[in-house]
Design an enzyme around this catalytic site. Structure first.
Site, PDB file in Angstrom:
ATOM      1  CG  HIS A 185      -1.801   1.127   1.407  1.00 56.43           C
ATOM      2  ND1 HIS A 185      -3.156   1.054   1.169  1.00 56.43           N
ATOM      3  CD2 HIS A 185      -1.579   2.413   1.808  1.00 56.43           C
ATOM      4  CE1 HIS A 185      -3.721   2.227   1.400  1.00 56.43           C
ATOM      5  NE2 HIS A 185      -2.776   3.065   1.790  1.00 56.43           N
ATOM      6  CD  GLU A 186       1.544   3.572   3.723  1.00 60.69           C
ATOM      7  OE1 GLU A 186       1.745   4.632   3.088  1.00 60.69           O
ATOM      8  OE2 GLU A 186       0.545   3.402   4.440  1.00 60.69           O
ATOM      9  CG  HIS A 206       0.432   6.257  -0.621  1.00 54.62           C
ATOM     10  ND1 HIS A 206      -0.688   6.713  -1.278  1.00 54.62           N
ATOM     11  CD2 HIS A 206      -0.023   5.687   0.531  1.00 54.62           C
ATOM     12  CE1 HIS A 206      -1.773   6.436  -0.566  1.00 54.62           C
ATOM     13  NE2 HIS A 206      -1.396   5.797   0.522  1.00 54.62           N
ATOM     14  CG  HIS A 211       0.588   8.727  -7.086  1.00 55.68           C
ATOM     15  ND1 HIS A 211      -0.639   8.906  -6.498  1.00 55.68           N
ATOM     16  CD2 HIS A 211       0.587   9.538  -8.174  1.00 55.68           C
ATOM     17  CE1 HIS A 211      -1.346   9.776  -7.196  1.00 55.68           C
ATOM     18  NE2 HIS A 211      -0.621  10.178  -8.218  1.00 55.68           N
TER      19      HIS A 211
END
Length: 598
Positions: free
Chosen positions: A389-390, A393, A396
């Site tokens: 998940h991290e 980020h 991105h």
């Protein structure tokens, strides 16, 4: 006895490398002093913003130069503070950095009110005269869009200066929950003692011994009850701050103010809440399936995190998790995959929990630094998914920085939570399709169902709670701990109808830091909805869909978030992505039911 280690006991290779920002604290102090001495340079432009195109460009470039350095100063101090929230030196640095950021924003607070003296034709004329200003056209559009909600330069300066103290409720809550609160030590069924913490509570709630889970649950929430009035007062003041800031900017509600910032229609929020409420039968089905799988007469609150397989699940070391994640993101392209691997090898991640460390997980960084990921890795499947998940980020941010100038490299949370959940969804698909270990496969499926539950349904429940308590404040109602309990219990009862509630779960709101983030949590739920749709397209259409997704990430903040997601092929103004995500959830529930029957 299993104890949380001190920071000094963590191996260096398992910590992030903050020397990549500043080599030491002295260098940070030098940067702080340098930028602090230049803030007044911004004020020299007050009253001159629209004097001519050249002056406007000078100011925008000076603002970028100073804010980029302020971001580094703030990032370093914040990350140092997160390492050990008990460290007073780093708390002081973090406070100084917050003051610096507030002072810088205050010094340039005249910019947007003065820009709003222009109209679209004026802006076009400026750009024609000074072509470099074309790089700011989306920024100008956004500023002019906010004209009805921007106050005079004097009022804007006051609001900017209040930014530091406006976050006091969140700061106090963070210090209370991360540094001051000490949770009890309990004895495992094998006789080993373990200290409950914010970081390990969920893991302990997955222990196969039901009586142990009950004891952890009760002791954890009893500790929260001891700070009930402090947390209730903190949340009340945070909500009232949101309401007062919204009114100061001529918004009818705090929600409209929060969503107007990224230009997300309020209808998106309402559609999410309504669609999820209309489909609670799917969540109820999950609860019933878990109750039957665990072989209990009724599902209790200390059973909610328990795996339907009946045990804690296999250990997943950090090293093994990184291998799985790198392989899983292959559908996003070789360059994306290589960048994930390189980041993991470059100390992006602060891996393990230590005493005083900020709980949870996050991805951070600035335009001029590498990403930094805070983890409290627990050697389990949940931690593996959190890492994926991290990393979503972080990648991105890297793609946006590559493609965009500074003013557009940042992006809204509305889009950010799509990037993180795409990685989770790809990880699930990869593991279910490739691993041969049946036990691990069942746990992966269970984990994804849990993340669906906690991301789509639970976060929507949080969003509904947040809306209701803000509406109470906007109607001048009393926000007390009892009122928070009552409101939260009503929602918990609707969402978890097949389960048995008890008085302790009423205070779960006390341990959710996101309630201090002003209408933040709904974006997790919209994020997973969009992410599922994007992954389905990538798995079906291959590189064409992957390319469209990477293009959307690379847009950063150069377009409004609804338009960014349209680039990736998703329309978030409709209920279709949410309904589609729930259909996938139902499909996985079917698969889990079949495995359990076997």
């Amino acid at each position: 006895m299993s104890q949380v280690p001190e920071r000094s006991e963590i191996d260096t290779e398992d910590t992030w490398d903050l020397t990549s920002i500043y080599p030491d604290d002295e260098a940070w102090e030098d940067a702080y002093e340098s930028i602090n001495g230049r803030i007044e340079e911004l004020r020299a432009y007050e009253g001159r913003v629209t004097e001519d195109p050249e002056t406007l460009l000078e100011l925008l470039e000076l603002q970028e130069e100073l804010l980029r350095e302020v971001s580094k100063v703030s990032s370093y101090a914040s990350l140092r503070s997160a390492e050990d929230t008990r460290n007073q030196e780093y708390q002081a640095m973090s406070a100084k950095a917050e003051s610096l950021a507030s002072a810088t924003q205050s010094a340039v607070s005249f910019l947007e009110p003065e820009l709003q003296r222009l109209d679209e034709s004026d802006v076009e004329s400026f750009v024609e005269s000074e072509p470099t200003l074309a790089d700011y056209e989306h920024y100008f559009d956004d500023v002019l869009r906010m004209k009805p909600h921007t106050r005079s330069a004097e009022v804007e300066e006051v609001l900017a200066e209040l930014g530091e103290v406006a976050g006091a409720s969140s700061d106090i809550y963070g210090m209370l929950s991360n540094a001051d609160m000490t949770f009890p030590t309990v004895e495992r069924p094998d006789g080993e003692s373990v200290e409950i913490s914010q970081g390990n509570f969920t893991k302990l709630q997955k222990h196969p011994d039901r009586e142990f889970r009950r004891e952890v649950y009760e002791q954890f929430y009893d500790e929260w009850d001891d700070v009930r009035n402090a947390v209730g007062t903190s949340l009340k003041n945070s909500v009232r701050k949101d309401v007062k800031y919204a009114r100061a900017r001529n918004y009818e509600t705090a929600r409209k103010a929060a969503l107007d910032g990224p230009n997300v229609p309020v209808e998106v929020y309402d559609t999410l809440v309504d669609t999820v409420h209309d489909n609670l039968d799917s969540l109820h089905r999950h609860a019933e399936l878990k109750r039957d799988a665990l072989g209990v007469d009724e599902l209790r609150m200390w059973d909610l995190y328990m795996s339907m397989t009946g045990d804690e699940g296999p250990e997943i070391s950090y090293e093994r998790a990184t291998e799985y994640i790198v392989d899983a993101v292959a559908p996003l392209g070789e360059a994306y995959q290589d960048r994930v691997e390189a980041g993991l090898d470059s100390r992006w991640v602060d891996v393990y929990e230590n005493r005083g460390k900020r709980s949870g997980a996050f991805s951070s960084g600035t335009y001029d630094t590498q990403p930094f990921i805070l983890m409290n890795y627990q050697d389990d499947i949940t931690s593996m998914f959190t890492l994926a998940h991290e990393l979503g980020h972080s990648l991105h941010s890297e793609l946006a920085k590559d493609a965009q100038p500074w003013q557009y490299a940042d992006y809204t949370i509305f889009v950010a939570e799509v990037a993180s959940t795409v990685n989770e969804t790809l990880l699930t698909h990869h593991l279910l399709e490739t691993i041969e270990d049946d036990e691990l496969r069942m746990h992966v499926l269970d984990e994804y169902l849990e993340r669906f539950r906690s991301t789509l349904f639970r976060q929507t429940m949080f969003a509904d709670f947040e809306l209701r308590i803000h509406e109470i404040a906007e109607d001048d109602g009393a926000l007390t701990p009892d009122r928070f309990d009552e409101t939260y219990r009503e929602l918990k009862a609707a969402f978890y109808e097949p389960a048995a509630l008890d008085g302790r779960i009423d205070r779960e709101w006390m341990r959710i830091p996101h309630f201090y983030y002003n209408y933040y949590v709904y974006q997790y739920a919209t994020g997973i909805s969009a992410a599922v749709a994007i992954v389905e397209r990538i798995l079906e259409d291959g590189e064409d869909a992957a390319s469209a997704y990477r293009e959307a990430l690379a847009l950063g903040g150069s377009e409004y978030p609804i338009d960014v997601l349209e680039t990736a092929g998703v329309d978030m103004t409709s209920s279709e992505p949410i309904e589609s995500a729930i259909a996938v959830y139902d499909e996985y529930l079917d698969r889990m039911g079949e495995l359990l029957d076997q």
